[in-house]
Design a protein around this motif. Structure first.
Motif, PDB file in Angstrom:
ATOM      1  N   UNK A 173      -4.256 -14.801 -55.082  1.00 15.98           N
ATOM      2  CA  UNK A 173      -5.466 -14.692 -54.272  1.00 15.98           C
ATOM      3  C   UNK A 173      -6.007 -16.094 -54.005  1.00 15.98           C
ATOM      4  N   UNK A 174      -6.312 -16.364 -52.749  1.00  8.62           N
ATOM      5  CA  UNK A 174      -6.860 -17.660 -52.361  1.00  8.62           C
ATOM      6  C   UNK A 174      -8.157 -17.444 -51.596  1.00  8.62           C
TER       7      UNK A 174
ATOM      8  N   UNK B 101     -10.017 -20.220 -56.442  1.00  6.25           N
ATOM      9  CA  UNK B 101     -11.251 -19.570 -55.973  1.00  6.25           C
ATOM     10  C   UNK B 101     -12.448 -20.032 -56.799  1.00  6.25           C
ATOM     11  N   UNK B 102     -12.556 -21.327 -56.984  1.00  4.07           N
ATOM     12  CA  UNK B 102     -13.640 -21.918 -57.751  1.00  4.07           C
ATOM     13  C   UNK B 102     -14.545 -22.722 -56.825  1.00  4.07           C
ATOM     14  N   UNK B 103     -15.820 -22.405 -56.855  1.00 12.95           N
ATOM     15  CA  UNK B 103     -16.813 -23.122 -56.053  1.00 12.95           C
ATOM     16  C   UNK B 103     -17.655 -23.975 -56.993  1.00 12.95           C
ATOM     17  N   UNK B 104     -17.674 -25.262 -56.744  1.00 19.97           N
ATOM     18  CA  UNK B 104     -18.406 -26.183 -57.611  1.00 19.97           C
ATOM     19  C   UNK B 104     -19.589 -26.774 -56.847  1.00 19.97           C
TER      20      UNK B 104
ATOM     21  N   UNK C 206      -7.923 -14.103 -49.218  1.00 19.37           N
ATOM     22  CA  UNK C 206      -6.613 -13.625 -48.792  1.00 19.37           C
ATOM     23  C   UNK C 206      -5.703 -13.461 -49.997  1.00 19.37           C
ATOM     24  N   UNK C 207      -4.775 -12.533 -49.900  1.00 18.77           N
ATOM     25  CA  UNK C 207      -3.774 -12.357 -50.952  1.00 18.77           C
ATOM     26  C   UNK C 207      -2.386 -12.617 -50.395  1.00 18.77           C
TER      27      UNK C 207
ATOM     28  N   UNK D 160       5.158 -16.524 -50.194  1.00 22.38           N
ATOM     29  CA  UNK D 160       4.092 -17.043 -51.061  1.00 22.38           C
ATOM     30  C   UNK D 160       3.273 -18.109 -50.360  1.00 22.38           C
ATOM     31  N   UNK D 161       2.033 -18.233 -50.809  1.00 16.74           N
ATOM     32  CA  UNK D 161       1.176 -19.298 -50.298  1.00 16.74           C
ATOM     33  C   UNK D 161       1.636 -20.627 -50.879  1.00 16.74           C
ATOM     34  N   UNK D 162       1.576 -21.673 -50.083  1.00 15.00           N
ATOM     35  CA  UNK D 162       1.929 -23.004 -50.558  1.00 15.00           C
ATOM     36  C   UNK D 162       0.719 -23.640 -51.197  1.00 15.00           C
ATOM     37  N   UNK D 163       0.916 -24.213 -52.389  1.00 20.08           N
ATOM     38  CA  UNK D 163      -0.173 -24.888 -53.073  1.00 20.08           C
ATOM     39  C   UNK D 163      -0.509 -26.189 -52.352  1.00 20.08           C
TER      40      UNK D 163
END
Length: 842
Positions: free
Chosen positions: A178-179, A206-209, A227-228, A248-251
């Motif tokens: 999940x992104x 999925x981290x909001x700082x 999105x998944x 797959x999603x690319x990092x």
């Protein structure tokens, strides 16, 4: 005609008014299977937040075949007046629409209107929420894709000077990656598509700082997309024989391209193609960039994510993208029915232009028509919310001004098991020394509720139905405190509730004085009543052997015995106990519970007393190995002579403030060489030793109330003491005195009786008792006591809430059992008649 015109104008005004107060919204979906007519059933869970509770989003079909709405459920989730200062309220509601969809092909639903509330970055801006659904059968799970389960609080807030990190919980039931990202397709995924400064979003985690921003009474508007992506390369098969492919999603990587520099074939212009998602398009030559901003986006600030929508059914394809900042992403998702693909990228900062041949997973599996994948993600969900930066706070340390979580609050990301038609509860507690804990806010499924107990705990409850079986639901919460006009919010925590099948067949029946719990033995074939116990089994009435039979473990538990806990809120009294396994050798609960059944009975606090009763408690009889059967007697006396106890018919007893109360506890046993020790005594408004808060009188054998006097006893099994009637009594209609007592062999040096007062005694410092020299602790209580009333108040009627006798007239009594602290069992309901509480200690 004129009336119709006026009505339409009014409806338009209401629509515009509601749409101009948008504060956020989310959407998820759940696949339900097929209807008898072959249509696909999909539930859409749409949450929206406005500045009042009467509005909700209006969703419509944006692209594809979306079917029709067959059922709708709607309700309020939560609301709070702790809104931005330019708003009086925020209110989150949820609408669950059940749609019947004719095809398993991809489609999109959208809600769109104007406007956001007055915000710092989206003033008077439109809002757009887009949900993308693909019901094709996955090659890995053999079923349609299940969307991530997402949730967030409608309004997050933090003091200006307190950096904080938020983990945006997005649980995927298929195990996909999940992104989270900012919406970047204006008027489709977002209104302004702004990325607020002072914040950093990590899309992979999925981290909001929050780092820093100036204080402002207006909130930020966040327009994000979840999105998944599959963990591996998969195909989606459709009912018409066509397929699409997902990868797959690319990092994200810094200062390097994600593509190898493999040479590619020469390119040709692709033929036009038409799909449910894409209008008829022709791919551009290599010298011309893609300019269709709905499908191929040239993004000058972020990693490219939408070029993959350039797709064709011809032999070759060209995608040309310009990116001025470091990276190109997701071009591999441009799919084709043939073996080659060319990606040409122009990157003006550090990343080389790259080309690649199509990898093997893009090769067609069959000659059937292929549906091009409009996006590499399996689904796309909106995540919009408001974020308020408050005034600076003197200390950012949790527990000072900002609420700090304490036990039993679950950790962020914890999974909680629930069962159909059984209430699950999430208990949350927080503390702050320089502000006052005020409320809890939450976001969760429809029909989730909250209340606050007298233990200063918040309890979030939800009862899943058969529609929720096998699915997962995120519940987020935060505690808010106040200091003057300032509002402080704890960090946000989210838990995932997993709804499963019933594990243990249990039933609870509540009466006016007892809880009856019945558990089918077939649910746990390796255990019997010999392996199970209640919270406190020391009283003979608390044995599970007494009423059990060959098919059921049965316990009949008094409301004021067997370790029953009492909990209270504004409307109800709740009595709770549990059955658990234990080690027969030590009598202690085992570290690994094979079975744990928590259950409770809930009673309305309002009732009518229609029959007189005797409040006086009878003696308590117990049995212990090495001591046999013995009895405790707790009585009140009129004076220091302790000659004649007060007649039980005079109960409840009344005292003037400051007058002396004389009490005596005596143990009777056939063993002469024994002594009595009083560990603790306290006063509480209910006849339950576990009620909090309680007024301490004696603790760990030490006198806590300064007016306590210990009087000379006639023998070692007797304890006489007195104290002044205290203000605590006057704070309640009545109170009970409860004491923890035990018996020891007289003269033994290592018993608790010989240790006497121990101020520093902690739970971890207790010595392991020798069952041959001392008993376990037993609870005895007596009362109730009242303050004498003035003449002016004497004529006013008083409802007696003596829990020796619970009066409930014509009220619904709910009882629930819980497995492992998370699985709950609904009980039968009954009407309770008035009658005196029987005695259990004889």
């Amino acid at each position: 005609m004129a009336f119709t015109l006026v009505l339409l104008q009014l409806l338009l005004l209401v629509s515009l008014t509601s749409a101009s107060h948008h504060m956020g919204g989310t959407a998820t979906y759940t696949y339900r299977g097929k209807a008898p007519d072959g249509r696909h059933i999909v539930d859409f869970h749409n949450r929206d937040t406005y500045d009042r509770c009467i509005y909700s989003h209006s969703w419509s079909c944006y692209q594809g075949q979306c079917g029709y709405n067959a059922r709708r459920q709607h309700g309020v989730i939560d609301n709070s007046t702790n809104a931005p200062s330019n708003e009086n309220l925020w209110c989150e509601t949820e609408t669950v629409d059940t749609r019947h969809v004719p095809s398993d092909k991809p489609f999109q639903m959208r809600a769109a209107s104007c406007c956001w509330i007055q915000t710092r970055n989206a003033y008077n801006s439109n809002w757009r929420l887009l949900t993308s659904v693909d019901l094709g059968t996955r090659s890995d799970t053999k079923g349609p894709n299940r969307s991530p389960d997402i949730a967030i609080l409608p309004l997050l807030r933090v003091p200006q000077n307190c950096p904080r990190t938020y983990k945006l919980t997005a649980f995927d039931p298929d195990g996909d990656k999940v992104r989270c990202r900012y919406g970047n397709v204006q008027n489709v995924e977002c209104g302004t598509c702004d990325q607020p400064s002072g914040f950093h979003l990590n899309p992979d985690s999925c981290t909001l700082q929050y780092n820093s921003a100036s204080y402002d009474y207006r909130s930020y508007a966040f327009e994000m997309v979840v999105e998944d992506f599959p963990r591996g390369h998969i195909a989606l098969q459709y009912s018409d024989g066509s397929q699409s492919w997902k990868s797959p999603a690319l990092m994200r990587k810094k200062r390097q391209s994600w593509w190898s520099t493999t040479a590619a074939p020469t390119t040709t212009t692709a033929a036009p193609t038409t799909t449910a998602y894409l209008t008829t398009t022709t791919a551009a030559p290599t010298t011309t960039p893609c300019t269709n901003h709905n499908n191929c986006i040239s993004n000058h600030h972020n990693c490219i994510s939408n070029h993959h929508n350039c797709s064709t059914n011809n032999n070759t394809m060209v995608v040309v993208a310009h990116n001025h900042h470091n990276c190109i992403s997701n071009h591999h998702n441009c799919s084709t029915n043939n073996n080659t693909m060319v990606v040409v990228a122009h990157n003006h900062h550090n990343s080389p232009t790259t080309t690649t041949a199509a990898p093997w997973w893009w090769w067609p599996a069959t000659q059937a028509p292929t549906t091009p994948s409009p996006t590499s993600s399996l689904s796309k969900l909106p995540l919009h919310f408001s974020f308020l930066v408050d005034k600076p706070v003197p200390s950012c340390q949790p527990g000072h001004y900002l609420p700090e979580y304490v036990s039993p609050t679950p950790e962020n990301g914890a999974h909680i098991h629930a069962e159909v038609d059984m209430e699950v509860e999430i208990r949350v507690k927080a503390q702050s020394s320089l502000s006052t804990i005020q409320d809890i806010i939450f976001s969760g499924p429809l029909n989730t509720r909250k209340h606050r107990t007298t233990h200063n705990e918040f309890v979030i409850t939800w009862t899943p139905t058969s529609d929720h079986l096998g699915n997962h639901y995120v519940i987020c919460f935060a505690v808010e405190s106040v200091s003057g006009s300032n509002v402080y919010q704890s960090d946000m925590r989210c838990v995932v509730v997993d709804v499963g099948k019933k594990q243990v067949e249990a039933n609870v029946i509540c009466s006016q004085s007892t809880m009856r719990v019945e558990i089918e033995k077939s649910s746990f074939p390796r255990l019997s009543e010999d392996d199970l116990r209640l919270n406190d089994p020391s009283n003979v009435v608390c044995s599970l052997k007494t009423h059990s039979n060959s098919t059921h473990v049965i316990g009949i538990i008094p409301l004021n015995s067997c370790g029953t806990q009492i909990e209270e809120d504004e409307e109800y009294l709740k009595f709770k106990n549990e059955i658990t396994t234990f080690d027969k050798n030590t009598g202690l609960i085992t570290r690994t519970h094979l079975l744990e059944v928590q259950f409770y009975c809930q009673y309305p606090k309002r009732g009518n007393v229609t029959q007189s009763f005797t409040a006086h408690r009878n003696s308590t009889t117990v049995w212990e190995k090495g001591f046999g059967k013995f009895m405790y007697q707790f009585e009140f006396y009129p004076d220091a002579q302790f000659q004649t106890m007060i007649d039980p018919h005079y109960y409840p007893l009344e005292y003037d403030l400051g007058s002396r109360i004389y009490m005596q506890i005596e143990a009777s046993s056939s063993l002469n060489n024994t002594e009595l020790f009083v560990e603790s005594c306290s006063a509480a408004p209910y006849d339950n030793p576990n009620y909090m808060p309680a007024y301490p009188i004696i603790m760990n054998g030490c006198q806590m109330d300064p007016t306590v006097i210990i009087h000379s006893a006639d023998h070692q099994r007797q304890f006489k003491f007195s104290m002044e009637a205290f203000k605590f009594i006057g704070l309640h209609e009545q109170v009970y005195i409860s004491c923890s007592v035990l018996m020891c062999q007289a003269g033994e040096p290592n018993t608790r009786c010989s240790q006497g007062c121990m101020n520093n005694l902690g739970g971890s410092d207790r010595r392991k008792r020798d069952t041959a020299t001392q008993t376990s602790s037993h609870l005895v209580s007596q009362g109730p006591l009242r303050m004498k009333r003035s003449a002016e108040r004497a004529e006013s009627p008083v409802v007696n809430l003596n829990l020796n006798l619970v009066f409930i007239a014509g009220c619904l009594v709910a009882a629930v059992g819980m497995i492992s602290g998370v699985a709950v069992y609904k009980a039968k309901t009954s009407k309770v008649k008035y009658q005196p509480l029987p005695t259990f200690e004889g």
